[in-house]
Motif scaffolding. Structure first.
Motif, short mmCIF file in Angstrom:
data_model
loop_
_atom_site.label_atom_id
_atom_site.label_comp_id
_atom_site.label_asym_id
_atom_site.label_seq_id
_atom_site.Cartn_x
_atom_site.Cartn_y
_atom_site.Cartn_z
N ALA A 245 1.07 -1.12 -0.24
CA ALA A 245 -0.05 -0.04 -0.13
C ALA A 245 0.57 1.21 -0.04
CB ALA A 245 -0.69 -0.06 1.32
N ALA A 246 1.94 1.08 0.76
CA ALA A 246 2.71 2.60 0.78
C ALA A 246 3.41 2.65 -0.72
CB ALA A 246 3.91 2.11 1.92
N THR A 247 3.76 1.90 -1.09
CA THR A 247 4.56 1.83 -2.42
C THR A 247 3.68 2.18 -3.48
OG1 THR A 247 4.77 -0.66 -2.75
CG2 THR A 247 6.53 0.32 -1.71
N PHE A 248 2.42 1.63 -3.67
CA PHE A 248 1.53 1.78 -4.81
C PHE A 248 0.97 2.96 -4.64
CE2 PHE A 248 -2.48 1.17 -6.91
CZ PHE A 248 -2.13 0.55 -8.16
N MET A 249 0.65 3.78 -3.40
CA MET A 249 -0.25 5.00 -3.33
C MET A 249 0.61 5.93 -3.48
SD MET A 249 -3.34 4.14 -3.07
CE MET A 249 -4.15 5.91 -2.44
N GLY A 250 1.19 6.05 -4.79
CA GLY A 250 2.31 7.68 -4.76
C GLY A 250 3.58 7.46 -4.36
N ASP A 251 4.28 8.09 -4.57
CA ASP A 251 5.67 8.41 -4.38
C ASP A 251 5.81 8.30 -2.94
OD1 ASP A 251 6.37 8.71 -7.22
OD2 ASP A 251 6.31 10.83 -6.77
N SER A 252 7.09 7.48 -2.43
CA SER A 252 7.19 7.33 -1.14
C SER A 252 8.91 7.26 -0.78
CB SER A 252 6.43 6.09 -0.47
OG SER A 252 6.75 4.94 -1.08
N ASN A 253 9.22 7.09 0.60
CA ASN A 253 10.47 7.00 0.66
C ASN A 253 10.53 5.62 1.83
OD1 ASN A 253 12.51 9.26 -0.03
ND2 ASN A 253 10.55 10.38 0.82
N ILE A 254 11.17 4.43 1.35
CA ILE A 254 11.04 3.45 2.04
C ILE A 254 12.17 2.88 2.84
CG2 ILE A 254 10.18 0.96 2.07
CD1 ILE A 254 8.00 2.73 1.79
N PHE A 255 12.56 3.03 3.87
CA PHE A 255 13.86 2.72 4.58
C PHE A 255 13.69 1.30 5.40
CE2 PHE A 255 13.39 7.36 4.36
CZ PHE A 255 14.24 7.40 3.40
N SER A 256 14.75 0.49 5.12
CA SER A 256 14.75 -0.66 5.87
C SER A 256 15.17 -0.45 7.12
CB SER A 256 15.53 -1.96 5.25
OG SER A 256 16.78 -1.55 4.95
N GLY A 257 14.86 -1.48 8.39
CA GLY A 257 15.20 -1.04 9.77
C GLY A 257 15.28 -2.11 10.61
N GLU A 258 15.71 -2.13 11.68
CA GLU A 258 15.48 -3.19 12.72
C GLU A 258 15.09 -2.66 14.20
OE1 GLU A 258 18.42 -6.50 14.85
OE2 GLU A 258 19.19 -5.62 13.20
#
Length: 369
Positions: A245-258
């Motif tokens: 949902a985050a990537t499909f709904m427009g531009d986004s910054n996605i960062f991996s984390g722990e």
């Protein structure tokens, strides 16, 4: 005829919703097109089924209209089970992507066609057809041939034909897909106006995120035959439930984390841009993603307790898009982390510029799936 509910004792719950799908699935020769969909639509709601091509949204709409019979599950309109009811006997009307207008008929004949099939008397059906044309801003065009109309006018004729039969539920299968951008935006406004004026339940299929957010009361985001996310447009855009949902709904910054720490309702997450503390309850060691929309990343220094610094980034390219400047930048310790920033148009920036950036902690979305 509509059949009574197959779930005795649940009639009161069913009557709370105008349209309901319960455990609806559709298989074709071993291929699962739609899988266990549960969906409730309130009376007078404008619902948009949104998703990429092949996600199953059109199949869901087809089952709502009775053109496709579910493999499993049940569908209800006004508490009545319509799972196997034919399209002609459902209180629905469908506007297809290609409009399905008859080229050998006039505009008025096209609009009155559904009433003719329902054996409505000629005077009454022409009266209702004229009213539908007037509602769609097509008064005086009843004698025109279909080939004499523009794309936008043909779309309005298809809508007029659908509303002339006075359906309880109007189903729209990507009806704006063939229109150019300007007319498409005009028709989005008209669709919302029409829906609010009629008070009819609308279910609209599209793959266009901006269109969905412009017209929907609620969005059902479909992915691989299932509902990935559901809710009002602003919630799905700002607080998506899943990574898809985050990537499909427009531009986004996605960062991996722990997750490296947790306390009460807060977790500390280690990311490539540093550590941050946000609301959550995940266990230490859990792999997660965090999301920020491009417009949520601010230029400047983090100076308050409700913000966090994301370091310094180097601008790689800038695209002026009228209402904003879309910037791609690189950051992190070794400039391997890519950022998208949406800056105000008056903010002059050029490739190779270095900027300090920060964000509000409350804007960060924690994604665990």
């Amino acid at each position: 005829m509509l059949r009574p509910s197959l779930f005795p004792g649940e009639e009161n719950d069913l009557n709370k919703f105008h349209l309901e799908l319960r455990g609806v699935s559709k298989e074709y020769a071993g291929f699962v097109a739609v899988e266990s969909v549960d969906l409730k639509v309130a009376r007078g709601e404008f619902l948009v089924l949104l998703g990429p091509s092949g996600s199953g949204k059109t199949t869901i709409l087809s089952m709502m209209g009775g053109f496709t019979v579910p493999t499993t599950g049940h569908m209800y309109i006004d508490g009545h089970d319509v799972t196997e009811t034919t399209p002609a006997h459902r209180p629905t009307a469908t506007v297809f992507q290609d409009y399905a207008l008859f080229p050998h008929m006039s505009v008025l004949q096209n609009v009155s066609f559904g009433l003719t099939m329902r054996k409505v008397s000629k005077p009454l059906r022409y009266q209702r057809a004229e009213t539908a044309l007037e509602t769609m801003g097509l008064s005086g065009l009843g004698d025109r041939e279909i080939h004499q109309l523009s794309g936008g006018q043909r779309q309005r004729v298809a809508l007029a034909r659908a509303i002339a039969v006075e359906p309880e539920v109007l189903l729209l299968d990507e009806p704006l897909g063939a229109l150019d951008q300007k007319i498409r935006r005009q028709m989005q406004v008209e669709l919302v106006r029409l829906q609010k004026t009629l008070g009819v339940t609308f279910v609209h299929v599209t793959h266009d995120q901006e269109e969905a957010m412009s017209i929907a009361d609620n969005i059902a985001l479909i992915n691989k035959g299932r509902i990935e996310d559901y809710g009002p447009p602003d919630r799905i855009y700002l607080r998506p439930a899943t990574l898809f949902a985050a990537t499909f709904m427009g531009d986004s910054n996605i960062f991996s984390g722990e997750v490296v720490g947790n306390q009460a309702d807060w977790v500390e997450i280690k990311t490539q841009t540093g550590n941050l503390r946000i609301a959550g309850s995940q266990e230490i060691g859990t792999s997660v993603h965090i999301m920020l929309r491009p417009e949520q990343i601010k230029v400047g220094s983090s100076e308050s307790s409700d913000t966090f610094s994301m370091g310094v980034v180097r601008i790689v390219d800038v695209t002026f898009q009228g209402t904003h400047r879309l910037c791609r930048a690189l950051g992190g310790a070794d400039e391997t982390v890519e950022f998208l920033l949406r800056l105000p148009p008056e903010h002059a920036v050029s490739p190779s510029d270095c900027l300090s950036i920060y964000a509000l902690m409350s804007d960060v979305v924690l994604l665990t799936r």
